[in-house]
Design a protein around this motif. Sequence first.
Motif, PDB file in Angstrom:
ATOM      1  N   ARG A  15      31.501  34.092  42.776  1.00 32.35           N
ATOM      2  CA  ARG A  15      31.627  32.742  42.215  1.00 32.35           C
ATOM      3  C   ARG A  15      30.968  31.701  43.121  1.00 32.35           C
ATOM      4  O   ARG A  15      30.342  30.753  42.643  1.00 32.35           O
ATOM      5  N   GLY A  37      42.776  46.337  40.538  1.00 35.78           N
ATOM      6  CA  GLY A  37      42.137  45.302  41.328  1.00 35.78           C
ATOM      7  C   GLY A  37      43.072  44.668  42.328  1.00 35.78           C
ATOM      8  O   GLY A  37      44.306  44.788  42.250  1.00 35.78           O
ATOM      9  N   VAL A  56      31.264  41.656  38.086  1.00 33.91           N
ATOM     10  CA  VAL A  56      32.160  41.895  39.221  1.00 33.91           C
ATOM     11  C   VAL A  56      33.085  43.031  38.823  1.00 33.91           C
ATOM     12  O   VAL A  56      33.670  43.017  37.738  1.00 33.91           O
ATOM     13  N   SER A  57      33.220  44.023  39.677  1.00 33.00           N
ATOM     14  CA  SER A  57      33.923  45.254  39.315  1.00 33.00           C
ATOM     15  C   SER A  57      35.438  45.184  39.469  1.00 33.00           C
ATOM     16  O   SER A  57      36.109  46.199  39.265  1.00 33.00           O
ATOM     17  N   PRO A  78      39.159  42.400  39.021  1.00 31.22           N
ATOM     18  CA  PRO A  78      39.647  41.168  38.393  1.00 31.22           C
ATOM     19  C   PRO A  78      39.464  39.961  39.308  1.00 31.22           C
ATOM     20  O   PRO A  78      39.165  40.104  40.501  1.00 31.22           O
ATOM     21  N   PRO A  79      39.656  38.752  38.773  1.00 28.86           N
ATOM     22  CA  PRO A  79      39.558  37.545  39.605  1.00 28.86           C
ATOM     23  C   PRO A  79      40.521  37.592  40.785  1.00 28.86           C
ATOM     24  O   PRO A  79      41.609  38.156  40.697  1.00 28.86           O
ATOM     25  N   GLU A  88      31.110  37.621  35.332  1.00 27.41           N
ATOM     26  CA  GLU A  88      31.818  38.367  34.291  1.00 27.41           C
ATOM     27  C   GLU A  88      32.592  39.498  34.949  1.00 27.41           C
ATOM     28  O   GLU A  88      31.996  40.436  35.480  1.00 27.41           O
ATOM     29  N   ASN A  89      33.905  39.406  34.947  1.00 22.63           N
ATOM     30  CA  ASN A  89      34.750  40.432  35.555  1.00 22.63           C
ATOM     31  C   ASN A  89      34.883  41.619  34.604  1.00 22.63           C
ATOM     32  O   ASN A  89      35.280  41.457  33.452  1.00 22.63           O
ATOM     33  N   LYS A  90      34.526  42.804  35.109  1.00 25.00           N
ATOM     34  CA  LYS A  90      34.639  44.045  34.323  1.00 25.00           C
ATOM     35  C   LYS A  90      35.356  45.091  35.177  1.00 25.00           C
ATOM     36  O   LYS A  90      34.733  46.020  35.705  1.00 25.00           O
ATOM     37  N   PRO A  91      36.676  44.944  35.353  1.00 21.93           N
ATOM     38  CA  PRO A  91      37.407  45.869  36.218  1.00 21.93           C
ATOM     39  C   PRO A  91      37.654  47.213  35.534  1.00 21.93           C
ATOM     40  O   PRO A  91      37.512  47.359  34.321  1.00 21.93           O
ATOM     41  N   SER A 127      35.198  40.392  46.165  1.00 24.16           N
ATOM     42  CA  SER A 127      33.972  40.435  45.366  1.00 24.16           C
ATOM     43  C   SER A 127      33.900  39.237  44.431  1.00 24.16           C
ATOM     44  O   SER A 127      32.849  38.607  44.279  1.00 24.16           O
ATOM     45  N   ASP A 128      35.012  38.922  43.802  1.00 26.45           N
ATOM     46  CA  ASP A 128      35.054  37.804  42.857  1.00 26.45           C
ATOM     47  C   ASP A 128      34.826  36.471  43.561  1.00 26.45           C
ATOM     48  O   ASP A 128      34.067  35.618  43.086  1.00 26.45           O
TER      49      ASP A 128
END
Length: 320
Positions: free
Chosen positions: A49, A187, A36-37, A39-40, A66-69, A44-45
């Motif tokens: 989920r 984010g 996910v581009s 943060p939570p 897996e968040n990868k901002p 998108s997040d």
Amino acid sequence: MNRRMLLTATALTLSALTLPALADTAWPERPVRILVSFPPGGSSDLVARLLSEKLSASLGQQFVVENKPGAAGTVAASALQQAAPDGYTLMLSNLTPFNVAPVRYPDTPYDPIADFDHITYVGTVHLGLFATPDSGAGDLAGFIEMAKAEPGKYEYGSSGVGSWGHIIAEQFQNETDAELFHIPYKGSGPMRLDFMAGVVPTIFDAVPQNLPAVEDGTAIPLAVSAPERIDTLPDVPTFREMGYDILAENWLGVSAPAGVSEDIKLTLDAALTEAMALEEVQAQFDSWGLIRAPKTSEAFATYVADQLTQWTPLVKAATQ
């Protein structure tokens, strides 16, 4: 060698030749990452989920978010592009890293079309301009009047430099002659924390994650970027309705590195389609304001390419 022995040998040879195809149909045999581009807490997040939970149940392996901002979503997209095309690294893809960032940043290290298999279209969310009750902005016309009267005084947050919120905010300023001060975040999640704390008075952000704040009165929606009023905010005007040619949708989908086998793509697309047909998932999508319009994988890939064409002049105009 008699005829029976020859047939047996031939069958064994054919069996060995078909083992790779059979291995593909066994996917997944271990946990799968969904990048996910942001943060939570962002749209998108939230969607990732929800879908990962359903995929884990239906396919018998864990689908782990897996968040990868960072860098307008290009951190996650770059990680996806570099991953093996084996079906074990996916991404909850969206507009910003595939249709905005490659135009905004010409040195983006991937081709948003050629380097990926865009497999399943999930849906679309629209953007809104939201204000805090203490901002003094009660409606869009009033906010524009305030901003024009004191150029640069009023701050707005976006989910990052080059994000769709940033691009639309630039277009908003160009069309209204209102000058705002940009505060970029990594984010939507951290941006909304500051928004709720009153640190930043206005934000350009996706509608779904802001609906609870609208319901409890801590956020005032001034306008939305949809072509017509949306069901979750029926009393809120569109920018177009107010005389501004601002239309933006953030598509969400599931994408993989280019080269994933057809068997895996078919299995994933079927599982996602089944998950999104569940009544509970549809109800959650509706509550978030996620608009569904099912597409085939081929149509989704074409749509991503078309969106790149559509956003290219808009991004260039907004960032000159």
